[in-house]
Design a protein around this motif. Structure first.
Motif, PDB file in Angstrom:
ATOM      1  N   ILE A   1       0.860  -1.183   0.000  1.00  0.00           N
ATOM      2  CA  ILE A   1       0.000   0.000   0.000  1.00  0.00           C
ATOM      3  C   ILE A   1       0.894   1.229   0.000  1.00  0.00           C
ATOM      4  CG2 ILE A   1      -1.842   1.209   1.231  1.00  0.00           C
ATOM      5  CD1 ILE A   1      -2.410  -1.502   2.647  1.00  0.00           C
ATOM      6  N   VAL A   2       0.712   2.054  -0.987  1.00  0.00           N
ATOM      7  CA  VAL A   2       1.561   3.248  -1.111  1.00  0.00           C
ATOM      8  C   VAL A   2       0.942   4.393  -0.308  1.00  0.00           C
ATOM      9  CG1 VAL A   2       2.374   2.554  -3.377  1.00  0.00           C
ATOM     10  CG2 VAL A   2       0.367   4.038  -3.192  1.00  0.00           C
ATOM     11  N   PRO A   3       1.768   5.393   0.092  1.00  0.00           N
ATOM     12  CA  PRO A   3       1.245   6.533   0.840  1.00  0.00           C
ATOM     13  C   PRO A   3       0.097   7.217   0.104  1.00  0.00           C
ATOM     14  CG  PRO A   3       3.632   6.532   0.938  1.00  0.00           C
ATOM     15  CD  PRO A   3       3.247   5.455  -0.031  1.00  0.00           C
ATOM     16  N   GLY A   4      -0.924   7.601   0.852  1.00  0.00           N
ATOM     17  CA  GLY A   4      -2.076   8.284   0.291  1.00  0.00           C
ATOM     18  C   GLY A   4      -3.173   7.354  -0.195  1.00  0.00           C
ATOM     19  N   GLU A   5      -2.910   6.040  -0.216  1.00  0.00           N
ATOM     20  CA  GLU A   5      -3.914   5.098  -0.702  1.00  0.00           C
ATOM     21  C   GLU A   5      -5.004   4.895   0.355  1.00  0.00           C
ATOM     22  OE1 GLU A   5      -3.893   0.879  -3.182  1.00  0.00           O
ATOM     23  OE2 GLU A   5      -2.028   1.627  -2.296  1.00  0.00           O
TER      24      GLU A   5
ATOM     25  N   ALA B   1      -4.613  15.460  14.386  1.00  0.00           N
ATOM     26  CA  ALA B   1      -3.279  14.891  14.603  1.00  0.00           C
ATOM     27  C   ALA B   1      -2.396  15.063  13.372  1.00  0.00           C
ATOM     28  CB  ALA B   1      -3.391  13.413  14.969  1.00  0.00           C
ATOM     29  N   ASP B   2      -2.992  15.157  12.188  1.00  0.00           N
ATOM     30  CA  ASP B   2      -2.275  15.424  10.941  1.00  0.00           C
ATOM     31  C   ASP B   2      -1.158  14.402  10.701  1.00  0.00           C
ATOM     32  OD1 ASP B   2      -1.788  16.757   8.564  1.00  0.00           O
ATOM     33  OD2 ASP B   2      -0.334  18.132   9.463  1.00  0.00           O
ATOM     34  N   ARG B   3      -1.524  13.125  10.747  1.00  0.00           N
ATOM     35  CA  ARG B   3      -0.562  12.054  10.480  1.00  0.00           C
ATOM     36  C   ARG B   3      -0.721  11.574   9.039  1.00  0.00           C
ATOM     37  NH1 ARG B   3      -0.382  10.340  15.925  1.00  0.00           N
ATOM     38  NH2 ARG B   3      -0.052  12.292  17.056  1.00  0.00           N
ATOM     39  N   PRO B   4       0.277  10.920   8.480  1.00  0.00           N
ATOM     40  CA  PRO B   4       0.185  10.448   7.089  1.00  0.00           C
ATOM     41  C   PRO B   4      -0.913   9.418   6.856  1.00  0.00           C
ATOM     42  CG  PRO B   4       2.466  10.498   7.825  1.00  0.00           C
ATOM     43  CD  PRO B   4       1.628  10.726   9.034  1.00  0.00           C
ATOM     44  N   TRP B   5      -1.221   8.634   7.896  1.00  0.00           N
ATOM     45  CA  TRP B   5      -2.225   7.577   7.764  1.00  0.00           C
ATOM     46  C   TRP B   5      -3.317   7.778   8.810  1.00  0.00           C
ATOM     47  CZ3 TRP B   5      -2.106   4.343   3.714  1.00  0.00           C
ATOM     48  CH2 TRP B   5      -0.884   4.150   3.051  1.00  0.00           C
ATOM     49  N   LEU B   6      -4.571   7.604   8.365  1.00  0.00           N
ATOM     50  CA  LEU B   6      -5.734   7.715   9.239  1.00  0.00           C
ATOM     51  C   LEU B   6      -6.340   6.326   9.408  1.00  0.00           C
ATOM     52  CD1 LEU B   6      -7.613   9.700  10.772  1.00  0.00           C
ATOM     53  CD2 LEU B   6      -8.930   9.925   8.649  1.00  0.00           C
ATOM     54  N   LEU B   7      -6.464   5.866  10.640  1.00  0.00           N
ATOM     55  CA  LEU B   7      -7.041   4.563  10.954  1.00  0.00           C
ATOM     56  C   LEU B   7      -8.454   4.784  11.484  1.00  0.00           C
ATOM     57  CD1 LEU B   7      -3.985   2.995  12.832  1.00  0.00           C
ATOM     58  CD2 LEU B   7      -4.547   2.794  10.390  1.00  0.00           C
ATOM     59  N   LEU B   8      -9.439   4.249  10.790  1.00  0.00           N
ATOM     60  CA  LEU B   8     -10.840   4.466  11.155  1.00  0.00           C
ATOM     61  C   LEU B   8     -11.511   3.131  11.434  1.00  0.00           C
ATOM     62  CD1 LEU B   8     -11.853   7.082   8.413  1.00  0.00           C
ATOM     63  CD2 LEU B   8     -11.012   7.507  10.741  1.00  0.00           C
ATOM     64  N   ASP B   9     -12.045   2.989  12.651  1.00  0.00           N
ATOM     65  CA  ASP B   9     -12.752   1.769  13.041  1.00  0.00           C
ATOM     66  C   ASP B   9     -14.228   2.115  13.261  1.00  0.00           C
ATOM     67  OD1 ASP B   9     -13.503  -0.715  13.871  1.00  0.00           O
ATOM     68  OD2 ASP B   9     -12.089  -0.853  15.543  1.00  0.00           O
ATOM     69  N   GLU B  10     -15.067   1.727  12.317  1.00  0.00           N
ATOM     70  CA  GLU B  10     -16.511   2.020  12.348  1.00  0.00           C
ATOM     71  C   GLU B  10     -16.743   3.526  12.532  1.00  0.00           C
ATOM     72  OE1 GLU B  10     -18.537  -0.191  11.522  1.00  0.00           O
ATOM     73  OE2 GLU B  10     -17.533  -2.084  11.932  1.00  0.00           O
ATOM     74  N   PRO B  11     -16.277   4.351  11.588  1.00  0.00           N
ATOM     75  CA  PRO B  11     -16.322   5.805  11.793  1.00  0.00           C
ATOM     76  C   PRO B  11     -17.717   6.409  11.796  1.00  0.00           C
ATOM     77  CG  PRO B  11     -15.616   5.279   9.562  1.00  0.00           C
ATOM     78  CD  PRO B  11     -15.648   3.991  10.315  1.00  0.00           C
TER      79      PRO B  11
ATOM     80  N   GLY C   1      -4.047  14.512   1.035  1.00  0.00           N
ATOM     81  CA  GLY C   1      -3.271  13.363   0.575  1.00  0.00           C
ATOM     82  C   GLY C   1      -3.059  12.323   1.651  1.00  0.00           C
ATOM     83  N   THR C   2      -3.876  12.339   2.675  1.00  0.00           N
ATOM     84  CA  THR C   2      -3.756  11.375   3.776  1.00  0.00           C
ATOM     85  C   THR C   2      -4.250  10.006   3.337  1.00  0.00           C
ATOM     86  OG1 THR C   2      -4.106  13.134   5.389  1.00  0.00           O
ATOM     87  CG2 THR C   2      -4.461  10.872   6.152  1.00  0.00           C
ATOM     88  N   GLY C   3      -3.523   8.965   3.721  1.00  0.00           N
ATOM     89  CA  GLY C   3      -3.960   7.602   3.455  1.00  0.00           C
ATOM     90  C   GLY C   3      -4.933   7.127   4.515  1.00  0.00           C
ATOM     91  N   VAL C   4      -5.749   6.125   4.175  1.00  0.00           N
ATOM     92  CA  VAL C   4      -6.786   5.631   5.086  1.00  0.00           C
ATOM     93  C   VAL C   4      -6.765   4.115   5.117  1.00  0.00           C
ATOM     94  CG1 VAL C   4      -9.274   5.409   5.481  1.00  0.00           C
ATOM     95  CG2 VAL C   4      -8.322   7.607   4.836  1.00  0.00           C
TER      96      VAL C   4
END
Length: 528
Positions: free
Chosen positions: A339-343, A468-478, A502-505
């Motif tokens: 998985i590439v950044p931003g995907e 938090a402005d991190r490169p990857w966003l982790l969402l659990d049942e958002p 351009g944040t990945g999810v």
């Protein structure tokens, strides 16, 4: 170990305050001894003068000693106040600093390998067990001051005769050892039981408070209350036994004072007034040694507290601090999928198949059970600092502070402005609700986000993750708990934000609307 921990707790400004408290304690001890000794001499001398007739009374100068007694009483009261004020200030400051340091140690631990402490157990250690040390710090200035006051009393007793002073000195030298033995015998076991029972009670209270909605909804409040009552009764029984033991020690101290006075009387060789001075000096010297008795009685409680705190004091590491700037995005691998950044990726699968565990592993909260790599490095080998810099998590069960909305949002990273908070709340479709609150961003939520619904707590957690402005966003049942219209609006706004940043999810959802954010779906059962 006790001395090392206390020395660490009373460094710097606290040590300076304790030194000032020592001088007040020394003045209080010496003035107390001198007050009683002078009172004994004065009353006896006045009685002898009165028995000698008018001429003897006229020759006796009672003004100076009575003024000295009054002055000593004032000095003793003032110095005791100063000593207690300063020693309690030092103790409270030291304990506050130490609690912060120990909490920092807990915060520094990698969640994958950290000690398994419940919130209640951690609270009991940081509150109750540290309180056991507080009294020891409060008494710290009084012990050397008490010893100095006792030596001063021995010096005064020489006026009654050197044999009387020697007898008193020998008795005082044996007293600390006797007190330690008596306290060990009468208070150690009940102190251990009291510390253990109180720690269990605190933990049970905290855990019950956290589960309050479930306790009410399942109708088990009576059973929980009964358990708390049983634990409280155990604490009461242990404390009653401890107080009886402390009463025995206090009685021993009173009896020892009587023995000391009798020894002075037996060996005294001076006039009656000086013998009276020696008797009361001996009594006050034993009273001055009461600080050693209190320390001995508290020692067992202190040792129990230290034993429970040993787990925390032995922890290593510094807390991971969020950086104000965004880290460079690193590529991921989930199983065989790169998985590439931003995907944008959705993890799919049945309930209980491990999707949440995978999300929490990426966030560094749990040890991974799937093959996960970050920049070609196995996730288990990545430090907590690296994971914190890459991933922002909005979990299924959002943990919120019992503070304001702004307090909860500021956890994301340093330097967040109110405008940024409002922008994040807008994306999470919570801005209108917050704006309608009387205090806006400063509205206090209460425990576990008390005034917010489940869906609102979820959206506040999402806003915090965005900030938090991190490169990857982790969402659990958002979007769990949202109506269809709000869900659709949130998905739209979130998609626009992802496009702009351009944040990945990596997301998990059983609802269809959020899955539209993902370009690829990875079945959880296909991940090795």
């Amino acid at each position: 170990m006790n001395r090392e921990l206390i020395d660490n707790a009373v460094r710097g400004r606290t040590a300076t305050v304790l030194r000032q408290a020592f001088w007040y304690a020394l003045l209080a001890g010496i003035s107390s001894v001198l007050l009683l000794a002078l009172s004994g001499w004065f009353l006896t001398a006045a009685a002898i003068a009165g028995a000698g007739g008018v001429a003897a009374v006229a020759a006796f100068n009672y003004l100076i000693p009575s003024a000295a007694i009054r002055g000593l009483a004032i000095v003793r009261t003032g110095s005791r106040y100063g000593e207690r004020l300063l020693s309690h200030r030092a103790a409270l400051t030291a304990m506050a600093d130490w609690r912060g340091a120990l909490f920092g140690k807990l915060a520094a631990q990698d969640s994958r390998t950290a000690p398994d402490l419940s919130g209640g157990d951690a609270s009991a250690r940081l509150i109750g067990d540290i309180e056991a040390l507080e009294d020891l710090i409060v008494r710290r200035p009084t012990r050397p001051a008490s010893l100095a006051a006792a030596l001063f009393a021995v010096g005064l007793t020489i006026l009654s005769g050197w044999m009387a002073a020697l007898a008193l000195a020998l008795l005082l030298a044996a007293l600390p050892f006797l007190l330690k033995h008596a306290a060990t015998r009468w208070t150690r076991e009940p102190a251990a039981e009291a510390a253990d029972a109180l720690g269990e009670l605190r933990a049970a209270f905290v855990d019950a408070a956290a589960a309050r909605p479930e306790i009410i909804s399942y109708g088990i409040a009576d059973r929980v209350a009964q358990r708390l009552e049983d634990l409280a009764a155990r604490v009461d029984r242990a404390n009653a036994a401890l107080f009886r033991g402390e009463g025995h020690v206090a009685g021993l101290l009173i009896g020892y004072g009587t023995v000391a006075a009798a020894a002075v009387l037996l060996f005294a060789q001076s006039p009656a007034a000086l013998i009276a001075l020696g008797l009361l000096a001996a009594t006050s010297s034993v009273e001055a040694m009461a600080a050693f008795a209190r320390t001995a009685m508290r020692q067992a409680s202190v040792e129990q507290g230290l034993a429970r705190l040993a787990l925390l004091t032995g922890l290593e590491g510094e807390p991971v601090r969020a950086e104000a700037k965004r880290e460079a995005a690193l590529p991921l691998a989930i199983g065989a999928t790169r998985i590439v950044p931003g995907e944008r990726i959705a993890i799919t699968g049945a309930s209980g198949s491990g999707k949440t565990r995978l999300i929490e592993a990426l966030a560094g909260l749990r040890a991974p059970v799937h093959t996960l790599r970050l920049n070609d490095t196995p996730l288990a080998e990545c430090s907590q600092t690296v994971l914190t810099g890459q991933f922002a998590l909005s979990p299924q069960d959002a943990a919120l502070l019992a503070g304001s909305i702004a307090d909860n949002l500021r956890l994301a990273r340093p330097g967040i402005s109110e405008d940024q908070m409002r922008a994040a709340l807008h994306i999470a479709c919570l801005d209108t609700r917050v704006a309608a609150m009387p205090d806006g961003l400063d509205t206090l939520l209460g425990e576990s986000g008390g005034i917010l619904s489940g869906g609102e707590r979820k959206r506040l957690s999402l806003a915090r993750a965005l900030l938090a402005d991190r490169p990857w966003l982790l969402l659990d049942e958002p979007t769990e708990g949202l109506d269809a219209a709000t869900e659709a609006l949130l998905v739209t706004r979130l998609g626009e934000w992802l496009d702009a940043t351009g944040t990945g999810v990596i997301l998990v959802s059983h609802r269809q609307a959020p899955l539209a954010l993902a370009a690829r779906h990875i079945p959880i059962d296909g991940i090795d």
